[in-house]
Write a protein that holds these residues in place. Sequence first.
Motif, PDB file in Angstrom:
ATOM      1  N   ILE A   1       0.858  -1.186   0.000  1.00 43.78           N
ATOM      2  CA  ILE A   1       0.000   0.000   0.000  1.00 43.78           C
ATOM      3  C   ILE A   1       0.899   1.244   0.000  1.00 43.78           C
ATOM      4  CG2 ILE A   1      -1.868   1.183   1.198  1.00 43.78           C
ATOM      5  CD1 ILE A   1      -2.640  -1.640   0.423  1.00 43.78           C
ATOM      6  N   LEU A   2       0.626   2.182  -0.887  1.00 47.61           N
ATOM      7  CA  LEU A   2       1.353   3.457  -0.948  1.00 47.61           C
ATOM      8  C   LEU A   2       0.471   4.541  -0.336  1.00 47.61           C
ATOM      9  CD1 LEU A   2       2.606   3.211  -4.639  1.00 47.61           C
ATOM     10  CD2 LEU A   2       3.800   2.492  -2.572  1.00 47.61           C
ATOM     11  N   ILE A   3       1.018   5.254   0.662  1.00 50.70           N
ATOM     12  CA  ILE A   3       0.224   6.262   1.367  1.00 50.70           C
ATOM     13  C   ILE A   3       1.032   7.538   1.536  1.00 50.70           C
ATOM     14  CG2 ILE A   3      -0.939   6.825   3.536  1.00 50.70           C
ATOM     15  CD1 ILE A   3      -1.606   3.900   3.855  1.00 50.70           C
ATOM     16  N   GLU A   4       0.366   8.666   1.278  1.00 46.47           N
ATOM     17  CA  GLU A   4       0.919   9.984   1.565  1.00 46.47           C
ATOM     18  C   GLU A   4      -0.009  10.659   2.568  1.00 46.47           C
ATOM     19  OE1 GLU A   4       1.179  11.922  -2.267  1.00 46.47           O
ATOM     20  OE2 GLU A   4       3.316  11.505  -2.323  1.00 46.47           O
TER      21      GLU A   4
ATOM     22  N   VAL B   1       3.458  -1.375   3.715  1.00 51.89           N
ATOM     23  CA  VAL B   1       3.027   0.004   3.490  1.00 51.89           C
ATOM     24  C   VAL B   1       4.261   0.872   3.235  1.00 51.89           C
ATOM     25  CG1 VAL B   1       1.797   1.975   4.459  1.00 51.89           C
ATOM     26  CG2 VAL B   1       1.073  -0.326   5.051  1.00 51.89           C
ATOM     27  N   VAL B   2       4.189   1.671   2.168  1.00 51.26           N
ATOM     28  CA  VAL B   2       5.210   2.687   1.893  1.00 51.26           C
ATOM     29  C   VAL B   2       4.588   4.028   2.231  1.00 51.26           C
ATOM     30  CG1 VAL B   2       6.653   3.771   0.137  1.00 51.26           C
ATOM     31  CG2 VAL B   2       6.271   1.301   0.072  1.00 51.26           C
ATOM     32  N   ILE B   3       5.265   4.772   3.124  1.00 50.77           N
ATOM     33  CA  ILE B   3       4.733   6.054   3.591  1.00 50.77           C
ATOM     34  C   ILE B   3       5.632   7.182   3.097  1.00 50.77           C
ATOM     35  CG2 ILE B   3       4.104   7.435   5.607  1.00 50.77           C
ATOM     36  CD1 ILE B   3       4.478   3.898   6.278  1.00 50.77           C
ATOM     37  N   ASN B   4       5.019   8.142   2.424  1.00 55.34           N
ATOM     38  CA  ASN B   4       5.715   9.340   1.982  1.00 55.34           C
ATOM     39  C   ASN B   4       5.246  10.483   2.881  1.00 55.34           C
ATOM     40  OD1 ASN B   4       6.773  11.563   0.710  1.00 55.34           O
ATOM     41  ND2 ASN B   4       5.991  11.053  -1.320  1.00 55.34           N
TER      42      ASN B   4
ATOM     43  N   ILE C   1      10.603  -1.682   9.957  1.00 52.91           N
ATOM     44  CA  ILE C   1      10.448  -0.381   9.305  1.00 52.91           C
ATOM     45  C   ILE C   1      11.820   0.036   8.801  1.00 52.91           C
ATOM     46  CG2 ILE C   1      10.694   0.894  11.480  1.00 52.91           C
ATOM     47  CD1 ILE C   1       8.722   2.983  10.288  1.00 52.91           C
ATOM     48  N   GLN C   2      11.856   0.505   7.551  1.00 54.31           N
ATOM     49  CA  GLN C   2      13.125   0.919   6.948  1.00 54.31           C
ATOM     50  C   GLN C   2      12.939   2.243   6.240  1.00 54.31           C
ATOM     51  OE1 GLN C   2      14.542  -2.102   4.304  1.00 54.31           O
ATOM     52  NE2 GLN C   2      14.767  -3.624   5.914  1.00 54.31           N
ATOM     53  N   LYS C   3      13.979   3.045   6.302  1.00 55.40           N
ATOM     54  CA  LYS C   3      13.976   4.316   5.584  1.00 55.40           C
ATOM     55  C   LYS C   3      14.410   4.032   4.153  1.00 55.40           C
ATOM     56  CE  LYS C   3      15.787   8.968   5.901  1.00 55.40           C
ATOM     57  NZ  LYS C   3      16.676   9.865   6.655  1.00 55.40           N
ATOM     58  N   VAL C   4      13.560   4.417   3.196  1.00 54.70           N
ATOM     59  CA  VAL C   4      13.827   4.149   1.791  1.00 54.70           C
ATOM     60  C   VAL C   4      14.408   5.384   1.107  1.00 54.70           C
ATOM     61  CG1 VAL C   4      12.789   3.396  -0.384  1.00 54.70           C
ATOM     62  CG2 VAL C   4      11.950   2.478   1.762  1.00 54.70           C
ATOM     63  N   GLY C   5      14.006   6.533   1.570  1.00 52.14           N
ATOM     64  CA  GLY C   5      14.478   7.793   1.003  1.00 52.14           C
ATOM     65  C   GLY C   5      14.209   8.903   1.987  1.00 52.14           C
ATOM     66  N   THR C   6      14.438  10.131   1.579  1.00 50.05           N
ATOM     67  CA  THR C   6      14.194  11.272   2.435  1.00 50.05           C
ATOM     68  C   THR C   6      12.698  11.392   2.697  1.00 50.05           C
ATOM     69  OG1 THR C   6      16.085  12.400   1.470  1.00 50.05           O
ATOM     70  CG2 THR C   6      14.535  13.747   2.722  1.00 50.05           C
ATOM     71  N   GLY C   7      12.298  11.093   3.927  1.00 49.01           N
ATOM     72  CA  GLY C   7      10.897  11.183   4.309  1.00 49.01           C
ATOM     73  C   GLY C   7      10.030  10.049   3.784  1.00 49.01           C
TER      74      GLY C   7
ATOM     75  N   CYS D   1       7.212   0.049   5.752  1.00 54.27           N
ATOM     76  CA  CYS D   1       6.813  -0.719   6.932  1.00 54.27           C
ATOM     77  C   CYS D   1       6.311  -2.075   6.454  1.00 54.27           C
ATOM     78  CB  CYS D   1       5.700  -0.004   7.694  1.00 54.27           C
ATOM     79  SG  CYS D   1       6.156   1.623   8.287  1.00 54.27           S
ATOM     80  N   THR D   2       6.854  -3.143   7.019  1.00 56.22           N
ATOM     81  CA  THR D   2       6.462  -4.490   6.600  1.00 56.22           C
ATOM     82  C   THR D   2       6.085  -5.328   7.803  1.00 56.22           C
ATOM     83  OG1 THR D   2       8.776  -5.194   6.661  1.00 56.22           O
ATOM     84  CG2 THR D   2       7.900  -4.498   4.534  1.00 56.22           C
ATOM     85  N   PRO D   3       5.042  -6.152   7.672  1.00 54.49           N
ATOM     86  CA  PRO D   3       4.704  -7.100   8.741  1.00 54.49           C
ATOM     87  C   PRO D   3       5.685  -8.272   8.721  1.00 54.49           C
ATOM     88  CG  PRO D   3       3.159  -7.291   6.919  1.00 54.49           C
ATOM     89  CD  PRO D   3       4.075  -6.164   6.597  1.00 54.49           C
TER      90      PRO D   3
END
Length: 141
Positions: free
Chosen positions: A55-58, A78-81, A108-114, A118-120
């Motif tokens: 899921i991509l969420i901003e 979930v990828v959070i921007n 939870i891992q940082k993929v980029g700036t902000g 998040c993975t179960p």
Amino acid sequence: MSIKSKFRRFFELEDEVLEEEVEVESENRNVDERQASSEKNVVSLQSVQQMTKVILIEPRDYAEVQDIADHLKNRKAVVINTHRVSKEQARRIVDFLSGTVYAIGGDIQKVGTGIFLCTPDNIDVTGTISEVFHQSSNDWD
């Protein structure tokens, strides 16, 4: 009765033969039962693939963090921007999701700036992303 049968009976040879035949039959039943139970434990790969979603969420507000946590509880990545929220709200969101991910045994891992992934516990993430980021006003320490 023949002399052979009397001799076998006297030395109880017939009982041993019967016991061996019974043991062989019970072993055959056990093998059949194992095969039948292993056939019941077959899982279709298509059903496993359909259950895994990203899921991509901003989020635009901290109030959306519970929806994100619900996706994680339902075993979806979930990828959070966080670029659309203030720096303070972004930190609160990441803190809340860090606790949620810890509670469900995920990561939870940082993929980029902000941007965070998040993975179960049912999803493994391999590889690394270099720590070279461009300096911006929403930079994370």
